[in-house]
Design an enzyme around this catalytic site. Sequence first.
Site, short mmCIF file in Angstrom:
data_model
loop_
_atom_site.label_atom_id
_atom_site.label_comp_id
_atom_site.label_asym_id
_atom_site.label_seq_id
_atom_site.Cartn_x
_atom_site.Cartn_y
_atom_site.Cartn_z
N ASP A 1 28.32 77.44 15.70
CA ASP A 1 26.92 77.05 15.54
C ASP A 1 26.58 76.82 14.06
O ASP A 1 27.43 76.96 13.18
CB ASP A 1 26.02 78.11 16.17
CG ASP A 1 24.81 77.52 16.86
OD1 ASP A 1 24.36 76.44 16.46
OD2 ASP A 1 24.30 78.15 17.80
N GLU B 1 26.65 71.44 15.32
CA GLU B 1 25.95 71.20 14.06
C GLU B 1 24.60 70.50 14.29
O GLU B 1 23.88 70.22 13.35
CB GLU B 1 26.88 70.37 13.15
CG GLU B 1 26.45 70.17 11.73
CD GLU B 1 25.71 68.87 11.54
OE1 GLU B 1 25.22 68.62 10.43
OE2 GLU B 1 25.59 68.08 12.50
N TRP B 2 24.27 70.22 15.57
CA TRP B 2 22.98 69.67 16.01
C TRP B 2 22.75 68.22 15.59
O TRP B 2 21.63 67.72 15.70
CB TRP B 2 21.81 70.51 15.53
CG TRP B 2 21.96 71.99 15.61
CD1 TRP B 2 22.64 72.70 16.57
CD2 TRP B 2 21.45 72.96 14.70
NE1 TRP B 2 22.57 74.04 16.32
CE2 TRP B 2 21.85 74.24 15.16
CE3 TRP B 2 20.69 72.88 13.54
CZ2 TRP B 2 21.51 75.41 14.51
CZ3 TRP B 2 20.35 74.05 12.89
CH2 TRP B 2 20.76 75.29 13.37
N GLY B 3 23.76 67.54 15.08
CA GLY B 3 23.57 66.17 14.64
C GLY B 3 22.85 66.03 13.33
O GLY B 3 22.50 64.91 12.92
N ASP C 1 19.16 71.72 20.55
CA ASP C 1 19.40 72.34 21.86
C ASP C 1 18.65 71.62 22.98
O ASP C 1 17.51 71.20 22.81
CB ASP C 1 18.95 73.79 21.85
CG ASP C 1 19.85 74.68 21.01
OD1 ASP C 1 20.88 74.17 20.50
OD2 ASP C 1 19.54 75.87 20.87
#
Length: 886
Positions: free
Chosen positions: A153, A186-188, A208
């Site tokens: 994460d 890395e959530w983009g 998320d």
Amino acid sequence: MRWLTTLMLILAVLVPLPAQAATVDKPPLAPTPPMGWNSWNKFRCNIDENLIRQTANALVSSGMKDAGYEYVNIDDCWMATQRDAAGDLQADPVRFPSGIKALADYVHAKGLKLGIYSSAGTATCQGRPASLGHERADARKFAEWEVDLLKYDNCHDGGIPAIERFTAMAEALRATGRPILLSVCEWGANQPWNWAGELGHMWRTTGDIADRWGSMVAILDQQVGLEKYSGPGRWNDPDMLEVGNGGMTMTEYRSHLSLWALLNAPLIAGNDLRSMSEEVREMLTNREVIAVNQDWAGVQGHKISDSGDLEVWAKPLSDGGAAVVLFNRGAVGAEVATSAAELGLPAAPAYEVRDLWSGQETVTLGKVRASIPSHGSRMYVVRRGVPAKPVPAVATAVRTDTEGFVKPGQTFAATVSFAVDGLPAVLAAEVALTAPEGWTIRPEGRTGTPVVVPGRPFEARFAVKVPGDVRKGVFELPARATYKTVAGDGAEREEPGYGSVIVAEAPRGSQWLSDLDPVTADVGFGTMGRDRNIGGNPIRIAGVPYGKGLAPHAASEVTYYLGRGCTRFSADVGVDDGSRNRGTVTFHVLGDGREELAATGVIKGGERATSLDVDVSGVLALTLVTGIGPDNNNNDHSVWGAARIACAGPSTTVTATPTEVEIGAGGTFEVSGRLVADGTEPITDVRLAPSAPAGWTVSGQAAQAERLEPGGTLAGSWQVTVPAGADPGAVELPVAATYRAQDGSTPSDSATVKVLVRPAGVVAVKEAESGTLGGAARVSNCGACSGGKKVGNLGNGAANHLTLGALTVADEGEYRLILDYLVSGTRSVFVSVNGGPAAEVRVSGTSFAVPATTTVKVALRAGVNEIRFFNDTAFGPDLDRVMLAS
């Protein structure tokens, strides 16, 4: 859609292309998208080794293992709150007493693989020990435990660039010699599609997902253009599946799974496999849908057409065919169509079409179409075929002469069309249309025909009467066509059609949008706030209060019917201060066909609001969209402050001062009200006065006016007395206006004063939701709580706390802290006053729905005080309200 293209261009400017990641000799894993299960979506931190064992058992017994699901992934909160004496991560001794190695052995014995979680930061997202600076030690430990996958994460990054942090772990995993799949979560935020494929095997493209329709489609939109970065061993990850978790309909879940399969997304289930329904199990184990996802060529699907709410997504297959999803993201049923040529298939006399959910096979001469319900989809595989198979492709469609909107009492025409797209012709076709209970339908002509041939559809027209007392909302008009084929078994077949209309009234005059009911409201989390933020507190953007406004958590889409009678939309947009200067949001105003009328760049938490003033002349329906920016979406508390629409007709705006009052029982306060006639017509018989609860006293006459021209005002002031025996708690006091419009109608308007009545002896009251929340602490609805809200997820980590400030007392000394809490069982919360030593308060209860009360003594200083509630090692109770008494 144009607003999404704008967003992608914005992000490309705001987030410069990162330096190329160092080449890491990663293990050759994931030739097809990984499949498995993860604990987070359903269980969050409520996990233990028994859950993981039971889930592994369920993967096998449910048939999911045989369908391809192999990874059992433990997400955040598996680790103890401290590393061991050697500096290594260790499993939580209470939740995972057997340790991770024993769990891995159990999972491996089932023929499955074990995944684990950490973060490329100083702590995990839930405040547990993470791996930044410990990469090699943690990777060795994962290998020692025989872990097969690491979800890595991005929380608490320490200001270190993402590539450096994720490269360090990739190199550490490689050095162990064990083939561990690396999932870059890395959530983009830093365009991982440009570099993460050199390090890991899959990378998150967005923040998320939530178990909400608005979240799912917002993530889908962000996949456009990313297909070129995906392939064997390197997969775009739009986040895990929510199928079966209960926040969407089964129709929506089928669309979710169909699209994720077409996108070559890792299929990671996130529901409770132990108790899932047979319908959910069958959906997750559909072999044909999974085969599209696992096709060995590894070419990711992509959007090939976009017509407002109607989209076509397609994926070439290794056998020369094409998979396609016809997708209707709109609020009403509609036909979605494409063709074999648009799917990239070579010219052929005919094409075989297989429905992957029903298993039905038909043949078409080239058209690929279907009637799709709201939020629904159809998933096909299309291949070259022969024209004379027994069952031709057919399509049933419903259209109306209303542009999709009707009024109570209206009669409108609906036409059902039945078409044949393949050979041979069909016989004995009959169509029918169904309306909701209380509506009337009358055919206007014949409803059947002996034969229907390709290119000559049969149509039947119906007159539909809407009841005069019908509520507003979306109403389905399902159709059904029955027919027989020339060849084959001659059995009667059926093809559904999906029509809908929306009952709505166009606004008149100038109106706050928060006073109107939207046609649809899809939000990323919780429920949309009206005149309050998503936590139930007053709306503020960069310190500026807004008494009126909409507060949907991004990503969101909220649609209002305008009926082509409005001219201007205005709002101040930004991130609510409840995000604590976090969050990044974009705002988009869309007209008909999702045409972008206005948009902002990325707005960050703490930044001043951006003012929008948009021409909406001729717009039938207005859609307000908030998108997530280049980070996770946990704090994207978007706000359309002072959102207002200007339309033809009369209207008023009522304001009340003050907006909030705190007073003891028996006390008296003054309230003032003001009305502005801000429509395009004069109003008459105008009256403005408070509407007090029973037993309360209002002194002063109602303000009245015989006639107000546009721009005219009416004001008044009143003394309001609270009864001496009034119950403590929050009470709403409306300042209400009534008037007569030129058409004879008698509209009303009001503004509300929130009155917080203190119990006897109480000197200060604070609702828990008004405080500052840390970590995973969250505000949720609570019908029995004093303000209708409570704060939960307190404790079980140092980050998860609640701080209540501005608790003011006149004198220094000892006070009673009256704490309203909710708990089932026994839990502890620690209380620290003004940063001083913490005292443990142990409480017991029987319900997380009904508050209980406890009292402790605290020492306060004269003036303003601050109290912090926390529990670093275990979950605490939920909190409703705090009161201070002498």
